[in-house]
Write an enzyme that holds these catalytic residues in place. Sequence first.
Site, PDB file in Angstrom:
ATOM      1  N   GLN A 220       4.433 -25.711 -16.146  1.00  0.00           N
ATOM      2  CA  GLN A 220       5.731 -25.452 -16.768  1.00  0.00           C
ATOM      3  C   GLN A 220       6.127 -23.995 -16.629  1.00  0.00           C
ATOM      4  OE1 GLN A 220       4.610 -24.998 -21.421  1.00  0.00           O
ATOM      5  NE2 GLN A 220       4.076 -26.999 -20.551  1.00  0.00           N
TER       6      GLN A 220
ATOM      7  N   HIS B  89       9.002 -20.984 -18.720  1.00  0.00           N
ATOM      8  CA  HIS B  89       9.934 -20.700 -19.811  1.00  0.00           C
ATOM      9  C   HIS B  89      10.976 -19.681 -19.354  1.00  0.00           C
ATOM     10  CE1 HIS B  89       6.993 -22.775 -22.166  1.00  0.00           C
ATOM     11  NE2 HIS B  89       6.105 -21.808 -22.060  1.00  0.00           N
TER      12      HIS B  89
ATOM     13  N   HIS C 259       2.977 -21.723 -15.130  1.00  0.00           N
ATOM     14  CA  HIS C 259       1.668 -21.691 -15.761  1.00  0.00           C
ATOM     15  C   HIS C 259       1.252 -23.066 -16.268  1.00  0.00           C
ATOM     16  CE1 HIS C 259       4.525 -21.237 -19.122  1.00  0.00           C
ATOM     17  NE2 HIS C 259       3.605 -21.858 -19.853  1.00  0.00           N
TER      18      HIS C 259
ATOM     19  N   ARG D  74       9.437 -28.404 -17.331  1.00  0.00           N
ATOM     20  CA  ARG D  74       8.259 -28.962 -16.669  1.00  0.00           C
ATOM     21  C   ARG D  74       8.479 -29.093 -15.168  1.00  0.00           C
ATOM     22  NH1 ARG D  74       7.940 -32.048 -21.500  1.00  0.00           N
ATOM     23  NH2 ARG D  74       9.352 -33.615 -20.613  1.00  0.00           N
TER      24      ARG D  74
END
Length: 305
Positions: free
Chosen positions: A64, A66, A141, A161
């Site tokens: 995933q 962010h 990560h 994801r």
Amino acid sequence: MTIEHAAVQVARKPWGVADLHPWSSIDGSGEAIGELWFQRVDKNAPDPALLLKLLFTSQPLSIQVHPDDEFARSVGLPNGKTEAWYILAARPGARVALGLKRHLRPQELRAAIRDGSIAGLTQWRPVAKGDIILVPAGTIHAIGAGIVLAEIQQRSDTTFRLFDFGRQRELHEESAVAVSDAGPVQSQSGPRRLTAARTALVASPHFVIERIDLPANSNWELDAKRETWILAIEGRGQIGSRKMSAGDAVFIETDHAGIEVGPDGMRGLMAYPGPDPVIALLQESGERMTATHRQESSEIVGVPT
């Protein structure tokens, strides 16, 4: 002025575990527990800038990424999500993924998400108890199986994801490509000793994380001008009137408290907004008294301070 024993919110996950000992007595045998979120006791209180969690993995989490603050705000979110992991326990062979083995152009990253080859392009590395890993926003990560870790992060639950190890959950191809720094990670600064009892593990614009190693039967003064989280990870102590052992967390803001350390000492993590460590935040009682005495003496005799 606030000092409170943090409340715990349970998040059940397919990749979680049943036994949370010694970090919690909550029973996960019915449905696996993946995360414990530490929250303010007063649900009407303003949300802190930081979020503290414990994660327990029996399977790898999704690969995933962010968003950073700029992207998050462009889509109406208050902030992005940079996070850091402190490894509390790890089975032999446990590993995490951080960044990619090589740089990918956006079209290459999109193709790797679609055909699943992203799983072979992530850079995995082994982890052991005591490791600290900073995960800047935009870093691709994943967290592997057999790990217990403490996560300190910007308060955001926005996750895109790229690969989900066959769980059939939605992937977020377009958003992941838009926010990813699709390449190897830059080297990270190592821990820095601040005092005999305090080590700065991470100092970033978003948060500072320290490991505190308080000797047996010692006494300390905590003076938090800004929000501060303390998580006990070994030993026992008492912060104000709140007893602390492994897995207990305290939130303090614009307040001060004494810390009494038990006969086995106490080790913990302390996190607060960045960018720099705050030396006056935690001092041994005798040191604080000595510093105050020196200041008063200097003022009396007219010595510059």
